[in-house]
Design a protein around this motif. Sequence first.
Motif, mmCIF file in Angstrom:
data_model
loop_
_atom_site.group_PDB
_atom_site.id
_atom_site.type_symbol
_atom_site.label_atom_id
_atom_site.label_comp_id
_atom_site.label_asym_id
_atom_site.label_seq_id
_atom_site.Cartn_x
_atom_site.Cartn_y
_atom_site.Cartn_z
ATOM 1 N N GLU A 187 3.933 2.043 -11.857
ATOM 2 C CA GLU A 187 3.182 3.212 -11.368
ATOM 3 C C GLU A 187 3.789 3.764 -10.088
ATOM 4 O OE1 GLU A 187 -0.826 1.747 -11.078
ATOM 5 O OE2 GLU A 187 -1.228 2.129 -13.207
ATOM 6 N N ARG A 188 4.204 2.868 -9.170
ATOM 7 C CA ARG A 188 4.826 3.335 -7.926
ATOM 8 C C ARG A 188 6.109 4.113 -8.223
ATOM 9 N NH1 ARG A 188 3.097 -1.752 -6.193
ATOM 10 N NH2 ARG A 188 5.175 -2.691 -6.218
ATOM 11 N N PHE A 189 6.904 3.649 -9.168
ATOM 12 C CA PHE A 189 8.125 4.380 -9.514
ATOM 13 C C PHE A 189 7.788 5.686 -10.218
ATOM 14 C CE2 PHE A 189 10.520 0.790 -8.166
ATOM 15 C CZ PHE A 189 11.786 1.297 -7.884
ATOM 16 N N ASP A 190 6.810 5.680 -11.110
ATOM 17 C CA ASP A 190 6.412 6.907 -11.803
ATOM 18 C C ASP A 190 5.940 7.969 -10.820
ATOM 19 O OD1 ASP A 190 7.018 6.146 -14.378
ATOM 20 O OD2 ASP A 190 4.969 5.547 -14.895
ATOM 21 N N GLN A 191 5.306 7.537 -9.744
ATOM 22 C CA GLN A 191 4.734 8.462 -8.760
ATOM 23 C C GLN A 191 5.613 8.630 -7.523
ATOM 24 O OE1 GLN A 191 0.896 6.679 -8.061
ATOM 25 N NE2 GLN A 191 0.254 6.972 -10.183
ATOM 26 N N ASN A 192 6.843 8.095 -7.575
ATOM 27 C CA ASN A 192 7.774 8.178 -6.435
ATOM 28 C C ASN A 192 7.155 7.642 -5.145
ATOM 29 O OD1 ASN A 192 10.070 9.261 -7.763
ATOM 30 N ND2 ASN A 192 9.033 11.245 -7.833
ATOM 31 N N ARG A 193 6.420 6.544 -5.260
ATOM 32 C CA ARG A 193 5.784 5.908 -4.096
ATOM 33 C C ARG A 193 6.353 4.512 -3.858
ATOM 34 N NH1 ARG A 193 1.071 4.176 -4.295
ATOM 35 N NH2 ARG A 193 0.856 4.002 -6.536
ATOM 36 N N PHE A 194 7.515 4.207 -4.405
ATOM 37 C CA PHE A 194 8.098 2.875 -4.294
ATOM 38 C C PHE A 194 8.649 2.640 -2.890
ATOM 39 C CE2 PHE A 194 11.143 5.844 -6.047
ATOM 40 C CZ PHE A 194 12.234 5.689 -5.217
ATOM 41 N N SER A 195 8.791 1.371 -2.565
ATOM 42 C CA SER A 195 9.324 0.986 -1.251
ATOM 43 C C SER A 195 10.739 0.448 -1.399
ATOM 44 C CB SER A 195 8.432 -0.097 -0.638
ATOM 45 O OG SER A 195 8.572 -1.305 -1.381
ATOM 46 N N SER A 196 11.401 0.277 -0.266
ATOM 47 C CA SER A 196 12.734 -0.333 -0.301
ATOM 48 C C SER A 196 12.635 -1.769 -0.812
ATOM 49 C CB SER A 196 13.401 -0.278 1.067
ATOM 50 O OG SER A 196 12.603 -0.917 2.037
ATOM 51 N N GLY A 197 11.522 -2.445 -0.535
ATOM 52 C CA GLY A 197 11.305 -3.797 -1.057
ATOM 53 C C GLY A 197 11.202 -3.801 -2.578
ATOM 54 N N ASP A 198 10.557 -2.761 -3.151
ATOM 55 C CA ASP A 198 10.487 -2.627 -4.610
ATOM 56 C C ASP A 198 11.888 -2.476 -5.193
ATOM 57 O OD1 ASP A 198 7.654 -2.675 -4.630
ATOM 58 O OD2 ASP A 198 7.523 -0.480 -4.551
ATOM 59 N N VAL A 199 12.689 -1.616 -4.566
ATOM 60 C CA VAL A 199 14.059 -1.374 -5.037
ATOM 61 C C VAL A 199 14.861 -2.664 -4.958
ATOM 62 C CG1 VAL A 199 16.212 -0.133 -4.572
ATOM 63 C CG2 VAL A 199 14.016 1.081 -4.457
ATOM 64 N N LEU A 200 14.772 -3.352 -3.830
ATOM 65 C CA LEU A 200 15.509 -4.605 -3.649
ATOM 66 C C LEU A 200 15.108 -5.637 -4.702
ATOM 67 C CD1 LEU A 200 17.492 -6.247 -1.834
ATOM 68 C CD2 LEU A 200 15.472 -7.044 -0.617
ATOM 69 N N ALA A 201 13.812 -5.803 -4.922
ATOM 70 C CA ALA A 201 13.336 -6.786 -5.903
ATOM 71 C C ALA A 201 13.830 -6.455 -7.311
ATOM 72 C CB ALA A 201 11.812 -6.857 -5.874
ATOM 73 N N LEU A 202 13.794 -5.179 -7.686
ATOM 74 C CA LEU A 202 14.265 -4.764 -9.010
ATOM 75 C C LEU A 202 15.764 -4.973 -9.174
ATOM 76 C CD1 LEU A 202 12.199 -1.593 -9.781
ATOM 77 C CD2 LEU A 202 12.798 -3.337 -11.435
ATOM 78 N N ILE A 203 16.535 -4.601 -8.162
ATOM 79 C CA ILE A 203 17.992 -4.757 -8.235
ATOM 80 C C ILE A 203 18.359 -6.234 -8.322
ATOM 81 C CG2 ILE A 203 20.166 -4.405 -7.000
ATOM 82 C CD1 ILE A 203 19.132 -1.795 -8.108
ATOM 83 N N VAL A 204 17.734 -7.073 -7.499
ATOM 84 C CA VAL A 204 18.023 -8.512 -7.551
ATOM 85 C C VAL A 204 17.684 -9.074 -8.926
ATOM 86 C CG1 VAL A 204 17.325 -10.784 -6.679
ATOM 87 C CG2 VAL A 204 17.819 -8.945 -5.078
ATOM 88 N N ALA A 205 16.503 -8.744 -9.439
ATOM 89 C CA ALA A 205 16.098 -9.256 -10.758
ATOM 90 C C ALA A 205 17.057 -8.782 -11.841
ATOM 91 C CB ALA A 205 14.673 -8.820 -11.073
ATOM 92 N N GLY A 206 17.416 -7.510 -11.818
ATOM 93 C CA GLY A 206 18.334 -6.985 -12.815
ATOM 94 C C GLY A 206 19.698 -7.630 -12.756
ATOM 95 N N LEU A 207 20.219 -7.788 -11.544
ATOM 96 C CA LEU A 207 21.524 -8.439 -11.391
ATOM 97 C C LEU A 207 21.477 -9.881 -11.876
ATOM 98 C CD1 LEU A 207 22.578 -6.995 -7.928
ATOM 99 C CD2 LEU A 207 23.767 -6.610 -10.101
ATOM 100 N N ARG A 208 20.405 -10.583 -11.524
ATOM 101 C CA ARG A 208 20.274 -11.971 -11.970
ATOM 102 C C ARG A 208 20.151 -12.038 -13.492
ATOM 103 N NH1 ARG A 208 19.981 -16.023 -8.964
ATOM 104 N NH2 ARG A 208 18.293 -17.115 -10.009
ATOM 105 N N GLY A 209 19.456 -11.082 -14.095
ATOM 106 C CA GLY A 209 19.375 -11.009 -15.553
ATOM 107 C C GLY A 209 20.732 -10.721 -16.191
#
Length: 109
Positions: free
Chosen positions: A45-67
Amino acid sequence: MVNPWAGEVEIMLDGEPHRAKLTLGALAELEAAIGENGGMIALVERFDQNRFSSGDVLALIVAGLRGGGWEGDAARLRCVEIGGGPLAAAAKAAELLARAFSVPGEDGA
């Protein structure tokens, strides 16, 4: 080279391409990392509404890279240059979410 049909996204770290993908294990790791911020539904929802934080971005990038097989962690990612900078990192994070939760071809990816 990444395969967008398999949910993969290319992320450049210090000028080197890396494959990122939100596998089931990566999603579980992501949920654990963001659990205190409302969980996966709230993240989407935060990404859909452009309300995400830098922490959200970091967590997603780390998870994706680890995947995708990367063995680093958030502390390591804080010390590397992500190709395109913070705006590109946010776009890559959003792309990871879109590819993880859509049928190939549905979102134009």
